[in-house]
Scaffold this motif. Structure first.
Motif, PDB file in Angstrom:
ATOM      1  N   PRO A  84       0.812  -1.229   0.000  1.00  0.00           N
ATOM      2  CA  PRO A  84       0.000   0.000   0.000  1.00  0.00           C
ATOM      3  C   PRO A  84       0.844   1.278   0.000  1.00  0.00           C
ATOM      4  N   TYR A  85       2.170   1.133  -0.100  1.00  0.00           N
ATOM      5  CA  TYR A  85       3.049   2.300  -0.184  1.00  0.00           C
ATOM      6  C   TYR A  85       4.177   1.976  -1.157  1.00  0.00           C
ATOM      7  N   GLN A  86       4.952   2.983  -1.524  1.00  0.00           N
ATOM      8  CA  GLN A  86       6.082   2.792  -2.430  1.00  0.00           C
ATOM      9  C   GLN A  86       7.383   2.816  -1.641  1.00  0.00           C
ATOM     10  N   TYR A  87       8.135   1.746  -1.798  1.00  0.00           N
ATOM     11  CA  TYR A  87       9.377   1.594  -1.037  1.00  0.00           C
ATOM     12  C   TYR A  87      10.284   0.650  -1.823  1.00  0.00           C
ATOM     13  N   SER A  88      11.545   1.001  -1.972  1.00  0.00           N
ATOM     14  CA  SER A  88      12.462   0.172  -2.754  1.00  0.00           C
ATOM     15  C   SER A  88      13.743  -0.105  -1.989  1.00  0.00           C
ATOM     16  N   ILE A  89      14.241  -1.328  -2.136  1.00  0.00           N
ATOM     17  CA  ILE A  89      15.552  -1.700  -1.609  1.00  0.00           C
ATOM     18  C   ILE A  89      16.323  -2.389  -2.723  1.00  0.00           C
ATOM     19  N   VAL A  90      17.518  -1.907  -2.998  1.00  0.00           N
ATOM     20  CA  VAL A  90      18.380  -2.497  -4.025  1.00  0.00           C
ATOM     21  C   VAL A  90      19.687  -2.931  -3.373  1.00  0.00           C
ATOM     22  N   PHE A  91      20.059  -4.180  -3.583  1.00  0.00           N
ATOM     23  CA  PHE A  91      21.339  -4.713  -3.123  1.00  0.00           C
ATOM     24  C   PHE A  91      22.254  -4.817  -4.347  1.00  0.00           C
ATOM     25  N   LYS A  92      23.343  -4.076  -4.339  1.00  0.00           N
ATOM     26  CA  LYS A  92      24.228  -4.059  -5.498  1.00  0.00           C
ATOM     27  C   LYS A  92      25.623  -3.626  -5.062  1.00  0.00           C
ATOM     28  N   ASP A  93      26.632  -4.364  -5.521  1.00  0.00           N
ATOM     29  CA  ASP A  93      28.031  -3.989  -5.269  1.00  0.00           C
ATOM     30  C   ASP A  93      28.306  -3.757  -3.786  1.00  0.00           C
ATOM     31  N   ASN A  94      27.845  -4.710  -2.970  1.00  0.00           N
ATOM     32  CA  ASN A  94      28.076  -4.659  -1.517  1.00  0.00           C
ATOM     33  C   ASN A  94      27.493  -3.426  -0.846  1.00  0.00           C
ATOM     34  N   LYS A  95      26.468  -2.857  -1.436  1.00  0.00           N
ATOM     35  CA  LYS A  95      25.760  -1.743  -0.821  1.00  0.00           C
ATOM     36  C   LYS A  95      24.256  -1.990  -0.854  1.00  0.00           C
ATOM     37  N   ILE A  96      23.582  -1.375   0.088  1.00  0.00           N
ATOM     38  CA  ILE A  96      22.132  -1.405   0.130  1.00  0.00           C
ATOM     39  C   ILE A  96      21.633   0.006  -0.158  1.00  0.00           C
ATOM     40  N   TYR A  97      20.810   0.130  -1.194  1.00  0.00           N
ATOM     41  CA  TYR A  97      20.250   1.426  -1.562  1.00  0.00           C
ATOM     42  C   TYR A  97      18.760   1.413  -1.230  1.00  0.00           C
ATOM     43  N   ILE A  98      18.290   2.453  -0.550  1.00  0.00           N
ATOM     44  CA  ILE A  98      16.915   2.511  -0.081  1.00  0.00           C
ATOM     45  C   ILE A  98      16.244   3.777  -0.597  1.00  0.00           C
ATOM     46  N   ASN A  99      15.025   3.610  -1.078  1.00  0.00           N
ATOM     47  CA  ASN A  99      14.213   4.755  -1.478  1.00  0.00           C
ATOM     48  C   ASN A  99      12.878   4.634  -0.754  1.00  0.00           C
ATOM     49  N   ASP A 100      12.715   5.422   0.291  1.00  0.00           N
ATOM     50  CA  ASP A 100      11.504   5.400   1.097  1.00  0.00           C
ATOM     51  C   ASP A 100      10.624   6.566   0.684  1.00  0.00           C
ATOM     52  N   GLN A 101       9.784   6.308  -0.333  1.00  0.00           N
ATOM     53  CA  GLN A 101       8.854   7.311  -0.858  1.00  0.00           C
ATOM     54  C   GLN A 101       9.553   8.631  -1.167  1.00  0.00           C
ATOM     55  N   GLY A 102      10.700   8.523  -1.857  1.00  0.00           N
ATOM     56  CA  GLY A 102      11.444   9.693  -2.299  1.00  0.00           C
ATOM     57  C   GLY A 102      12.639  10.041  -1.436  1.00  0.00           C
ATOM     58  N   LYS A 103      12.718   9.506  -0.233  1.00  0.00           N
ATOM     59  CA  LYS A 103      13.853   9.753   0.642  1.00  0.00           C
ATOM     60  C   LYS A 103      14.889   8.649   0.429  1.00  0.00           C
ATOM     61  N   LYS A 104      16.046   9.020  -0.154  1.00  0.00           N
ATOM     62  CA  LYS A 104      17.033   8.043  -0.568  1.00  0.00           C
ATOM     63  C   LYS A 104      18.203   7.975   0.418  1.00  0.00           C
ATOM     64  N   SER A 105      18.732   6.769   0.580  1.00  0.00           N
ATOM     65  CA  SER A 105      19.894   6.577   1.443  1.00  0.00           C
ATOM     66  C   SER A 105      20.629   5.317   1.003  1.00  0.00           C
TER      67      SER A 105
END
Length: 208
Positions: A84-105
Motif C-alpha cells: 500500500p506504499y512505495q518503497y524500494s531496496i536495491v542490493f548491489k556492489d556490496n551496498k544497500i540502496y533505499i528509497n523510502d517514498q522519495g527519501k534516498k539513502s
C-alpha cells in the motif's frame, strides 16, 4: 531500524503451509539438490511479483504488502514495494540502496549480515545456496512443496534470524515461497507469482 527493514524486505516473505511435512531421505535430498542446481545454473535474470505477509509480536494484525522482485546475476537484487506504499531496496556492489517514498539513502553492506542474506537470496536462483557455509540445511517435503530449511551457524546471524525456509513447488526449481522466523519470534512470508526467467531487465530496476 535499517536491519529490521532489510530483514523484512527479504524475508520477507506467506500463507504458512499447514500440510504435514516429512523429512526427505538422503537419496531424496540428493536428487532434489541435484535437480535444482542443474536446472537453475543457467539463470541470469529472474523477475516475479510478490506478496509479503509480516507478523509482528506486538501487532494483532499482519502487515501485507505487494511488489516486484528483480534479480540479475551475479549480485544485483531489487525489491520494489508498490502497495500500500512505495518503497524500494536495491542490493548491489556490496551496498544497500533505499528509497523510502522519495527519501534516498545507502548503507555499506560489506561483511555484514545483509551480505549473507543477499547471497542466499541470489544463490536461490542458481542452486548454489545449498552449500553455503553459513547455514545447516535440512530437507523436507509435503504434498505441495519440497522444502529447504536454513539454520544459521554463526552467533552474529542468530541474533537476527532463527531460520529461513525456502519452498519449491513440486516439479519447479525456483523458489515459490520464503518463510523467515526472526530471533524475536516475528515471522515474514513471501509468496512469488508470475515468475519470469532470463527475460531482459532494464538497468533502471536496480537504480533509485
Amino acid at each position: 531500524m535499517i536491519k529490521n527493514i532489510a530483514l523484512g524486505a527479504f524475508l520477507l516473505i506467506s500463507s504458512f503451509v499447514f500440510a504435514q511435512n516429512s523429512a526427505m531421505s538422503s537419496a531424496e535430498a540428493k536428487a532434489f539438490v541435484t535437480k535444482v542446481s542443474s536446472e537453475t545454473k543457467e539463470i541470469k535474470t529472474l523477475q516475479a511479483d510478490f506478496t509479503q505477509t509480516k507478523k509482528l509480536d506486538f501487532l494483532d494484525k499482519s502487515i501485507v504488502t505487494y511488489g516486484k522482485m528483480s534479480l540479475k546475476s551475479p549480485n544485483s537484487l531489487s525489491w520494489k514495494y508498490t502497495k500500500p506504499y512505495q518503497y524500494s531496496i536495491v542490493f548491489k556492489d556490496n551496498k544497500i540502496y533505499i528509497n523510502d517514498q522519495g527519501k534516498k539513502s545507502s548503507v555499506d553492506a560489506k561483511s555484514k549480515t545483509f551480505e549473507k542474506i543477499n547471497k542466499l537470496i541470489v544463490r536461490s536462483s542458481n542452486g548454489h545456496m545449498f552449500n553455503d557455509p553459513e547455514f545447516v540445511v535440512r530437507y523436507s517435503k509435503n504434498s505441495n512443496y519440497n522444502i529447504a530449511t536454513f539454520l544459521p551457524k554463526s552467533s552474529q546471524l542468530l541474533k537476527y534470524i532463527k531460520q529461513i525456509e525456502l519452498q519449491f513447488s513440486k516439479n519447479e526449481s525456483t523458489v515459490s515461497q520464503v518463510n523467515m522466523t526472526e530471533a524475536s519470534g516475528d515471522t515474514t512470508n513471501i509468496v512469488f507469482k508470475n515468475t519470469k526467467i532470463n527475460a531482459p531487465i532494464s538497468a533502471s530496476e536496480f537504480s533509485l
